[in-house]
Design an enzyme around this catalytic site. Sequence first.
Site, mmCIF file in Angstrom:
data_model
loop_
_atom_site.group_PDB
_atom_site.id
_atom_site.type_symbol
_atom_site.label_atom_id
_atom_site.label_comp_id
_atom_site.label_asym_id
_atom_site.label_seq_id
_atom_site.Cartn_x
_atom_site.Cartn_y
_atom_site.Cartn_z
ATOM 1 N N PHE A 1 18.956 41.117 60.352
ATOM 2 C CA PHE A 1 19.580 40.021 59.628
ATOM 3 C C PHE A 1 19.511 40.333 58.140
ATOM 4 O O PHE A 1 18.439 40.587 57.602
ATOM 5 C CB PHE A 1 18.894 38.691 59.939
ATOM 6 C CG PHE A 1 19.712 37.527 59.477
ATOM 7 C CD1 PHE A 1 20.803 37.099 60.220
ATOM 8 C CD2 PHE A 1 19.421 36.881 58.287
ATOM 9 C CE1 PHE A 1 21.594 36.044 59.784
ATOM 10 C CE2 PHE A 1 20.196 35.821 57.840
ATOM 11 C CZ PHE A 1 21.278 35.409 58.590
ATOM 12 N N ASP B 1 29.918 40.844 62.571
ATOM 13 C CA ASP B 1 28.761 40.913 63.441
ATOM 14 C C ASP B 1 29.271 41.014 64.881
ATOM 15 O O ASP B 1 29.633 42.092 65.338
ATOM 16 C CB ASP B 1 27.941 39.641 63.171
ATOM 17 C CG ASP B 1 26.570 39.648 63.809
ATOM 18 O OD1 ASP B 1 25.928 40.705 63.795
ATOM 19 O OD2 ASP B 1 26.143 38.603 64.319
ATOM 20 N N GLU C 1 35.912 39.529 54.204
ATOM 21 C CA GLU C 1 34.726 39.033 54.899
ATOM 22 C C GLU C 1 33.448 39.622 54.300
ATOM 23 O O GLU C 1 33.483 40.692 53.693
ATOM 24 C CB GLU C 1 34.796 39.471 56.374
ATOM 25 C CG GLU C 1 35.090 38.355 57.354
ATOM 26 C CD GLU C 1 33.939 37.356 57.527
ATOM 27 O OE1 GLU C 1 33.254 37.017 56.544
ATOM 28 O OE2 GLU C 1 33.739 36.906 58.665
ATOM 29 N N ASP C 2 32.347 38.933 54.496
ATOM 30 C CA ASP C 2 31.063 39.474 54.051
ATOM 31 C C ASP C 2 30.513 40.465 55.078
ATOM 32 O O ASP C 2 30.054 41.550 54.736
ATOM 33 C CB ASP C 2 30.043 38.355 53.779
ATOM 34 C CG ASP C 2 29.920 37.341 54.908
ATOM 35 O OD1 ASP C 2 30.635 37.465 55.933
ATOM 36 O OD2 ASP C 2 29.114 36.402 54.781
ATOM 37 N N ARG D 1 22.198 33.832 48.528
ATOM 38 C CA ARG D 1 23.565 34.329 48.348
ATOM 39 C C ARG D 1 23.773 34.987 46.986
ATOM 40 O O ARG D 1 24.642 35.834 46.808
ATOM 41 C CB ARG D 1 24.570 33.165 48.442
ATOM 42 C CG ARG D 1 24.723 32.568 49.828
ATOM 43 C CD ARG D 1 25.941 31.653 49.830
ATOM 44 N NE ARG D 1 25.967 30.751 50.966
ATOM 45 C CZ ARG D 1 26.457 31.056 52.155
ATOM 46 N NH1 ARG D 1 26.964 32.261 52.377
ATOM 47 N NH2 ARG D 1 26.457 30.185 53.124
HETATM 48 P P1 XMP Z 1 30.645 37.105 63.861
HETATM 49 O O1 XMP Z 1 29.495 37.177 64.822
HETATM 50 O O2 XMP Z 1 31.642 36.069 64.267
HETATM 51 O O3 XMP Z 1 29.927 36.554 62.584
HETATM 52 O O4 XMP Z 1 31.231 38.452 63.581
HETATM 53 C C1 XMP Z 1 30.383 36.763 61.334
HETATM 54 C C2 XMP Z 1 29.722 35.785 60.428
HETATM 55 O O5 XMP Z 1 28.361 35.560 60.787
HETATM 56 C C3 XMP Z 1 27.527 35.567 59.667
HETATM 57 N N1 XMP Z 1 26.532 36.657 59.810
HETATM 58 C C4 XMP Z 1 25.504 36.860 59.009
HETATM 59 N N2 XMP Z 1 25.117 36.198 57.912
HETATM 60 N N3 XMP Z 1 23.316 37.706 57.641
HETATM 61 C C5 XMP Z 1 24.008 36.626 57.231
HETATM 62 O O6 XMP Z 1 23.649 36.028 56.231
HETATM 63 C C6 XMP Z 1 23.636 38.431 58.734
HETATM 64 O O7 XMP Z 1 22.979 39.407 59.059
HETATM 65 C C7 XMP Z 1 24.797 37.977 59.457
HETATM 66 N N4 XMP Z 1 25.421 38.429 60.564
HETATM 67 C C8 XMP Z 1 26.477 37.595 60.737
HETATM 68 C C9 XMP Z 1 28.419 35.761 58.481
HETATM 69 O O8 XMP Z 1 28.708 34.515 57.896
HETATM 70 C C10 XMP Z 1 29.697 36.341 59.027
HETATM 71 O O9 XMP Z 1 30.834 35.944 58.327
HETATM 72 MG MG MG Z 2 31.042 34.602 56.863
#
Ligand code: XMP
Ligand code: MG
Length: 179
Positions: free
Chosen positions: A152, A103, A99-100, A165
């Site tokens: 963010f 959150d 994962e990237d 990206r």
């Molecule tokens: P959750 O909330 O499900 O979200 O853990 C995970 C996905 O949300 C995106 N995400 C972000 N993308 N900057 C971004 O560009 C951020 O600060 C950010 N926070 C969450 C991301 O795709 C991740 O896989």
């Molecule tokens: Mg993602």
Amino acid sequence: MHKDVKKVLVSEEEIVKRCEELAKEIKKDYESKNEIPLLVGLLKGSVPFLAELVKHIDMDIKYEFMDVSSYEGTESIGDVKVNLDLRSSVKGIPVLLVEDIIDTGRTLQEVKRLLSHKGASDVKVVSLLDKPSRRVVDIQADYVGFEVPNEFVIGFGLDFNQKYRNLPYVGVLKDECYQ
Ligand code: XMP
Ligand code: MG
């Protein structure tokens, strides 16, 4: 530095160094269980991280991609939708999700559930970034690159409306970019 970036949180050098460390840890853990994980990258954010990480994993690993969506603009929505599924079965296979960023944790919870349902023998997670302050479900990655504050972030796979990206570092945008 890109003209829209306010500050760099994690530099390219730091990311590469951390990928080397994570790769060593991953190899040690899986080898001790006599297993080879199938890496599953979540599109599109994990692509640069997966590409950097696999270069340093000294094992005969394979990788696949899945596309799930849970995010629009800068706000997370509850359910995940599978846009692109895996091509091969994961039955009996140990999966390492790539994962990237974690959150709220909702995406990960859903994808882990999905892969277990498909019969993966084990589902572990490696995430480049972790934003623990935003968590709403009780979940954590097995391997984390860096913890980031509640801001963010963009770059190294992470986007704002599909942009940024390709930046080789993780950073924060200038406020005017959100207007
Ligand atoms: P959750 O909330 O499900 O979200 O853990 C995970 C996905 O949300 C995106 N995400 C972000 N993308 N900057 C971004 O560009 C951020 O600060 C950010 N926070 C969450 C991301 O795709 C991740 O896989
Ligand atoms: Mg993602």
